[in-house]
Write a protein that holds these residues in place. Structure first.
Motif, mmCIF file in Angstrom:
data_model
loop_
_atom_site.group_PDB
_atom_site.id
_atom_site.type_symbol
_atom_site.label_atom_id
_atom_site.label_comp_id
_atom_site.label_asym_id
_atom_site.label_seq_id
_atom_site.Cartn_x
_atom_site.Cartn_y
_atom_site.Cartn_z
ATOM 1 N N TRP A 179 2.437 -7.836 -7.424
ATOM 2 C CA TRP A 179 2.265 -7.705 -5.855
ATOM 3 C C TRP A 179 2.425 -6.342 -5.384
ATOM 4 O O TRP A 179 1.772 -6.186 -4.171
ATOM 5 N N THR A 180 3.060 -5.518 -6.142
ATOM 6 C CA THR A 180 3.099 -4.188 -5.438
ATOM 7 C C THR A 180 1.487 -3.433 -5.747
ATOM 8 O O THR A 180 0.830 -2.799 -4.902
ATOM 9 N N ASP A 181 0.853 -4.044 -6.843
ATOM 10 C CA ASP A 181 -0.353 -3.430 -7.044
ATOM 11 C C ASP A 181 -1.373 -3.953 -5.881
ATOM 12 O O ASP A 181 -2.248 -3.303 -5.760
ATOM 13 N N VAL A 182 -1.073 -5.170 -5.354
ATOM 14 C CA VAL A 182 -2.136 -5.632 -4.144
ATOM 15 C C VAL A 182 -1.791 -4.704 -3.122
ATOM 16 O O VAL A 182 -2.836 -4.282 -2.603
ATOM 17 N N LEU A 183 -0.632 -4.131 -2.519
ATOM 18 C CA LEU A 183 -0.568 -3.358 -1.699
ATOM 19 C C LEU A 183 -0.978 -1.801 -1.886
ATOM 20 O O LEU A 183 -1.705 -1.444 -1.101
ATOM 21 N N GLN A 184 -0.964 -1.489 -3.102
ATOM 22 C CA GLN A 184 -1.264 -0.198 -3.809
ATOM 23 C C GLN A 184 -2.775 -0.204 -3.539
ATOM 24 O O GLN A 184 -3.394 1.090 -3.525
ATOM 25 N N MET A 185 -3.452 -1.227 -3.951
ATOM 26 C CA MET A 185 -5.035 -1.227 -4.110
ATOM 27 C C MET A 185 -5.449 -1.100 -2.609
ATOM 28 O O MET A 185 -6.763 -0.120 -2.442
ATOM 29 N N VAL A 186 -4.951 -1.769 -1.635
ATOM 30 C CA VAL A 186 -5.499 -1.707 -0.285
ATOM 31 C C VAL A 186 -5.189 -0.140 0.301
ATOM 32 O O VAL A 186 -6.013 0.394 0.897
ATOM 33 N N ILE A 187 -4.105 0.454 -0.166
ATOM 34 C CA ILE A 187 -3.971 1.781 0.201
ATOM 35 C C ILE A 187 -4.741 2.877 -0.408
ATOM 36 O O ILE A 187 -5.494 3.700 0.416
ATOM 37 N N MET A 188 -5.198 2.522 -1.557
ATOM 38 C CA MET A 188 -6.162 3.331 -2.162
ATOM 39 C C MET A 188 -7.306 3.276 -1.681
ATOM 40 O O MET A 188 -7.935 4.372 -1.411
ATOM 41 N N LEU A 189 -7.881 2.231 -1.346
ATOM 42 C CA LEU A 189 -9.255 2.110 -0.697
ATOM 43 C C LEU A 189 -9.306 2.624 0.589
ATOM 44 O O LEU A 189 -10.207 3.110 1.177
ATOM 45 N N THR A 190 -8.108 2.571 1.352
ATOM 46 C CA THR A 190 -7.864 3.110 2.833
ATOM 47 C C THR A 190 -7.963 4.437 2.666
ATOM 48 O O THR A 190 -8.637 5.202 3.585
ATOM 49 N N GLY A 191 -7.406 5.104 1.699
ATOM 50 C CA GLY A 191 -7.639 6.852 1.737
ATOM 51 C C GLY A 191 -8.804 7.102 1.585
ATOM 52 O O GLY A 191 -9.329 8.257 2.096
ATOM 53 N N PHE A 192 -9.667 6.503 0.496
ATOM 54 C CA PHE A 192 -10.999 6.859 0.535
ATOM 55 C C PHE A 192 -12.018 6.677 1.849
ATOM 56 O O PHE A 192 -12.801 7.648 2.142
ATOM 57 N N VAL A 193 -11.734 5.566 2.563
ATOM 58 C CA VAL A 193 -12.426 5.382 4.000
ATOM 59 C C VAL A 193 -12.029 6.476 4.664
ATOM 60 O O VAL A 193 -12.901 6.953 5.554
ATOM 61 N N ALA A 194 -10.889 6.919 4.755
ATOM 62 C CA ALA A 194 -10.480 7.975 5.732
ATOM 63 C C ALA A 194 -11.160 9.028 5.510
ATOM 64 O O ALA A 194 -11.814 10.000 6.449
#
Length: 506
Positions: free
Chosen positions: A188-203
């Protein structure tokens, strides 16, 4: 001025707030899962999430586990220097997902085992199981050291925080929620961390597109710089990246990661049904495609911005793996909090992979070494042992980060480790599954022979790196730089002891 070299800003207070907030939330999810599952405390709950997980969170965890801080740091630098050949791994992901989902997942799921290496004893003998587990522990320790080191370097590069302080903090955070929450907390922490990784690239991509006048301009610059020559069908196996080395070699490498690696197998068998386990693989494939595409686009945006002033050649960074952190502060510092989001993206990838590795190392140690010897342990004793081993392996992974600091490019080193150790193990499993007449003597002989050959090639590559005519780095220039620094510090107020990815020899 963006893209012309020289110092870049440091972290703002808002960057620290965003970064710290995301890390606290990640740890909080893990702790919540640990308290939530206390009433069901058992070894199966700790190591396998009670075998009640569903496809989507497991798929996101699968992606986050190996598309980690290594990808956030290394893949954009790959596109910047060598172009988009790395995109061909998309073919490898498809081949890997299909073979793993249809052959390996049903095998492990129906056996209802906890350790992937139990199969080796069932098929061959106890000795081969012990050797396979030992190889996995060595491989995972080295790889996890790299994964801890890469984002710690990014933090050091951008903020000036003590490098080893960050390394230790990474290990401590992972140890806390791995020890208390087990696999369910990790997923469940991986789920949040995956979203954060993708958001960083998009930024990064969004800001780069705005600065360069659109995504079309980024592709035009990449094309003019030779970065879009993706398909190279040269059969020479010594060339760094061709269609054949990536699609064939890459498929075998990713197959060895996803089909037999304990971190991944543990997730498949945590699913409530075989259908969920197989679906997790296919959803993960889409996640891998998305992640590598965003990482490559980030690298192309980086080339477009620095096409006339290479920060490495200009002395603004000490290694190419520091390019993306440098660009983040160069183009995003005007938006307080966004650089903090990027660093959190790299750091989240680390937390994901390290926590997965710790949980998997605990599982194989308990199942392959302790349970066969100590068969009368109570459930409470097993739980305490699981938690104690989580602390031990967390500390071990921190120590391995020191080894990682001497291995050069983080992306290439990570791939080399998996190739050297996972390749022979994959051959061993394939032999056992596909050939009924194979026996333990032939299996052990093949495993040792394969390991000797891969270590010879892999270590030789570290000692005698390939020349430029085989790696084919693309041209870069400093004609547009307005400042030559001649040092590796990239902040307006350099810290006392700057650390680069590859330290100077003493």
């Amino acid at each position: 001025m963006v893209g012309t070299g020289g110092p870049v800003p440091t972290f703002s207070p808002w960057d620290y707030v965003v970064f710290a907030g995301i890390i606290v939330v990640s740890a909080g999810i893990g702790l919540f899962q640990s308290f939530r599952g206390r009433k069901e405390a058992s070894s199966a709950e700790f190591l396998l999430g009670g075998r009640q997980m569903t496809a989507v969170p497991v798929a996101m965890s699968l992606t986050a586990s190996f598309m980690s801080g290594i990808s956030v740091i290394g893949t954009p630098a790959e596109a910047y220097r060598f172009g988009t050949a790395f995109w061909l791994f998309g073919f490898s992901y498809f081949i890997m997902s299909a073979i793993t989902a249809e052959i390996f997942v049903p095998l492990f799921y129906r056996l209802a085992i906890t350790s992937a290496y139990e199969y080796l004893e069932l098929r061959f003998n106890r000795l081969i199981r012990v050797i396979g587990t030992s190889m996995y522990i060595v491989q995972t320790g080295l790889y996890t050291g790299l994964v801890i080191y890469a984002p710690a370097l990014a933090l050091n590069q951008i903020t000036g925080l003590n490098l080893w302080g960050v390394l230790v903090a990474t290990g401590v955070v992972c140890i806390i929620y791995c020890t208390l929450g087990g696999l369910k907390a990790v997923i469940w922490t991986d789920v949040l961390q995956m979203v954060i990784m993708l958001t960083g690239f998009v930024a990064v991509i969004a800001r780069g597109s705005v600065l360069q006048g659109g995504i079309t301009k980024i592709f035009e610059d990449a094309d003019q710089g030779g970065r879009l020559h993706t398909f190279d069908f040269d059969p020479d196996p010594l060339k760094r990246h061709t269609f054949w080395t990536i699609v064939v070699g890459g498929s075998i490498m990713w197959l060895s990661i996803y089909s037999i690696n304990q971190s991944q197998v543990q997730r498949y068998i945590s699913c409530k049904t075989l259908g969920h386990a197989k679906m997790a693989l296919y959803v993960n494939m889409v996640g891998l495609w998305l992640t590598v595409s965003l990482a490559m686009l980030s690298g192309l945006a980086m080339y477009s911005i620095y096409k006339n002033c290479d920060p490495f050649s200009n002395g603004d960074v000490g290694t190419y793996d520091q390019l993306l952190p440098y660009m983040v502060m160069d183009i995003l510092a005007v938006y307080p909090g966004i650089p903090g989001l990027f660093v959190a993206a790299a750091y989240s990838g680390t937390l994901s992979t390290v926590s997965s590795s710790i949980n998997a190392l605990v599982a194989v140690t308990v199942e392959d070494f302790i349970n066969p010897v100590c068969k009368n342990l109570t459930a409470k004793q097993v739980n305490w042992m699981n938690m104690g081993l989580s602390v031990f392996f967390g500390a071990l992974c921190i120590g391995m980060a020191g080894v990682a600091s001497a291995m050069g490019s983080v992306l290439q080193a990570a791939l080399s480790i998996f190739g050297m150790i996972s390749g022979p193990l994959l051959g061993l499993y394939t032999l056992g599954i596909l050939f009924r007449t194979s026996n333990s003597t032939g299996a052990l002989t093949g495993l040792i022979t394969g390991l000797v050959l891969t270590l010879w090639v892999g270590i030789g590559n570290q000692l005698y790196p390939p020349t430029a005519d085989k790696t084919l780095p693309l041209p870069l220039t400093t004609v547009g730089c307005n400042n030559t620094m001649g040092q590796s510090s990239t902040t307006a107020t350099p810290w006392t002891s700057p650390v680069t990815l590859t330290p100077e020899p003493e």
